[in-house]
Write an enzyme that holds these catalytic residues in place. Structure first.
Site, PDB file in Angstrom:
ATOM      1  N   ASP A 205       0.815  -1.208   0.000  1.00  8.95           N
ATOM      2  CA  ASP A 205       0.000   0.000   0.000  1.00  8.95           C
ATOM      3  C   ASP A 205       0.857   1.271   0.000  1.00  8.95           C
ATOM      4  O   ASP A 205       1.873   1.346   0.699  1.00  8.95           O
ATOM      5  CB  ASP A 205      -0.883  -0.022   1.257  1.00  8.95           C
ATOM      6  CG  ASP A 205      -1.701   1.239   1.434  1.00  8.95           C
ATOM      7  OD1 ASP A 205      -2.627   1.453   0.636  1.00  8.95           O
ATOM      8  OD2 ASP A 205      -1.408   2.006   2.377  1.00  8.95           O
ATOM      9  N   GLU A 270       1.122  -0.561  -5.038  1.00  6.15           N
ATOM     10  CA  GLU A 270       0.079   0.430  -5.302  1.00  6.15           C
ATOM     11  C   GLU A 270       0.742   1.775  -5.587  1.00  6.15           C
ATOM     12  O   GLU A 270       1.446   2.326  -4.741  1.00  6.15           O
ATOM     13  CB  GLU A 270      -0.862   0.591  -4.103  1.00  6.15           C
ATOM     14  CG  GLU A 270      -1.989   1.575  -4.402  1.00  6.15           C
ATOM     15  CD  GLU A 270      -2.574   2.249  -3.172  1.00  6.15           C
ATOM     16  OE1 GLU A 270      -3.772   2.567  -3.192  1.00  6.15           O
ATOM     17  OE2 GLU A 270      -1.838   2.481  -2.193  1.00  6.15           O
TER      18      GLU A 270
END
Length: 551
Positions: A205, A270
């Protein structure tokens, strides 16, 4: 069942744990709910037939940002179950031929994490440098002009240390100091914990923020912003110094070296397109980290206009910049932070077209739970909001990201079959008609389309790893391309982005393997001409070359 290699996986299915299936009737989805639905994902008679699942965060957390504020990296939040539940899930998933990926949140922790509690207690403890602390300016203001994505300054005053700490997201999510080797060692320890438990990969993330300018210079003003007094929102600055700094890729390489030390594991980064960097520089930088085991998401479709020109330009430029022999594309058109496909692109017919495109492009496509039945953003009233980031903006009109996170629609019964009690978010009223139970019995449903495409993707290597080649001059509003392996196997894809009928001439005649409406295929003439109805797409096998099935 032998574990499928990542190279042979047909797609990755994102599960938002709170919203997939509630097994204990507390209104919140959980791990046992996923175990109960593994047959739907892969092995049941009417299964979706997908080969890998990815969990959004399920770690212990105060839930300030729905689990992205982690208070313990190596455990399961009791609302979702236990580590024993997860071990059972991995065992049963692997037995069904399903790989398991988990979310990894490296940039920040919760302010309730033991590391932060110790770090804030003094300036000379063992964890004092685990986070980014700075003294105030002479006037007491924050150290620089960096902004939080969720609004306001990225610096929060802490009384205990009499210093500011950095938070790129909510103030409850302090940024870790990745320039501290001890932090990097802890992060690698976390990866090893989950890899030893049997997970097959990680979705990493918000990685661009793990490396920042050590001198912490002020970010530059955006072109539209004349002076500091005009800065009102995150987009009013160019975020040159607060992210994407020179140690980003070396730090990611340290993580992927851990992943590479295990057999057949991967990490997906990401990162969204960023105007401060060239698209090619950004993508090839991430691909260059460790292409054997890691790759970035391609999120460009999330902002693409629904048109043949927009999507063909995006795909053709991307496929043209990567090396198909070593780089794995990861096309993603919706997720827990973005509007659902059927909502973003204007309707269910448009969503069918995007689905056929996504599942016939190269690489590893990512399907967000519920997109396979045509779920749309659900209506959320202001007093039903659970996404607390809304309130950090002081915005009393936005409902944030809740509309794309509502419960999975399993049946047309009460609470859509998700739970026997009131769910944590309201169920979309459309669930009476749009649900798994109905669509599993409808040969022309969204579910039938995804099931057919995923089966073809499993059966034919050409759809996963074949070469990609655009077909030029296919006609107005048409995006067309070929997939091929050597001279022996060819397929063509033609997508009509218009609300009008369009005629397309393909390079060769053939027969249709799949259409956006699985029970009503258009005809193809001997000369390769096919008439596509509004928003219709087709996958065509070239009649001169028969495909080789993998199974």
């Amino acid at each position: 069942m032998a574990r499928k290699r990542w190279a042979n996986v047909n797609a990755l299915y994102q599960i938002y744990p709170r919203s997939f299936m509630d097994s204990n009737d507390d209104g919140v989805g959980d791990l046992r709910g996923v175990i109960d639905r593994l047959a739907y994902i892969k092995s049941g008679e009417k299964s979706l037939g997908i080969d890998a699942i990815w969990f959004s965060p399920f770690y212990p957390s105060p839930q300030a940002d729905m689990g992205y504020d982690v208070s313990e990296y190596c455990d399961i939040n009791p609302m979702f179950g236990s580590l024993d539940d997860f071990r059972e899930l991995i065992e049963k998933a692997h037995a069904s031929g399903i790989k398991v990926m988990v979310d990894f949140v490296p940039n920040h922790t919760s302010d309730q994490h033991p590391w932060f509690l110790e770090s804030q207690s003094s300036r000379d403890n063992d964890k004092s440098d685990f986070y980014t602390w700075r003294d105030a300016r002479a006037d007491g203001s924050p150290p620089n002009n960096w902004l939080s994505i969720f609004g306001g300054s990225a610096w929060q005053w802490n009384e205990s240390r009499q210093q500011y700490y950095l938070h790129t997201f909510l103030k409850e999510q302090p940024d870790l100091n990745w320039d501290n080797p001890a932090v990097r060692q802890e992060m690698k320890r976390v990866l090893k914990f989950w890899l030893d438990l049997g997970v097959d990969g990680f979705r990493a993330d918000a990685v661009r923020w793990i490396s920042k300018d050590p001198h912490q210079r002020d970010d530059l003003l955006a072109a539209h912003c004349p002076d500091e007094q005009s800065v009102r929102s995150f987009d009013d600055l160019q975020h040159k110094y607060s992210r994407f700094w020179e140690n980003l890729f070396p730090y990611l390489r340290e993580l992927t070296d851990v992943v590479a030390s295990y057999d057949d594991r991967i990490m997906i980064f990401e990162d969204y397109p960023d105007g401060n960097y060239g698209t090619q520089e950004q993508y090839l930088g991430f691909y260059g980290v460790n292409p054997d085991v890691s790759m970035p998401f391609n999120f460009e479709g999330l902002g693409a206009k629904f048109s043949a020109e927009s999507f063909s330009t995006m795909v053709n430029e991307f496929q043209g910049m990567i090396n198909p022999d070593i780089h794995t594309p990861v096309y993603c058109f919706s997720n827990h932070d973005q509007a659902r496909i059927a909502t973003r692109y204007g309707g269910t017919e448009q969503a069918r077209l995007v689905a056929l495109m996504q599942l016939t492009l190269p690489g590893l496509p990512v399907v967000y739970y519920g997109d396979e039945i045509g779920m749309t953003n659900a209506p959320i009233q202001f007093d039903e909001i659970q996404d607390k980031s809304v309130f950090s903006h002081g915005n009393d009109e936005s409902v944030g990201r809740d509309p794309e996170r509502t419960p999975m629609q399993w049946t047309g019964e009460k609470n859509a079959g998700f739970s026997q009690v009131k769910p944590w978010l309201p169920v979309d009223p459309i669930s009476k008609k749009v649900n798994v139970d109905v669509e599993q019995h409808d040969p022309d449903s969204f579910f039938a389309l995804y099931q057919r495409l995923l089966k073809l993707r499993s059966q034919y290597e050409i759809l996963r790893m074949g070469e990609y080649e655009p077909i030029g001059d296919a006609g107005d509003d048409i995006f067309a391309y070929a997939r091929w392996i050597g001279k022996e196997q060819h397929v063509f894809v033609a997508l009509n982005f218009s609300k009008e009928t369009r005629r397309v001439t393909l390079p060769h005649a053939g027969f249709i393997l799949c259409s956006t409406h699985p029970v009503d295929y258009p005809a193809i003439g001997a000369n390769g001409v096919v008439t596509l109805r509004p928003y219709e797409g087709v996958l065509v096998e070239c009649s001169e070359h028969r495909l080789q099935r993998d199974n």
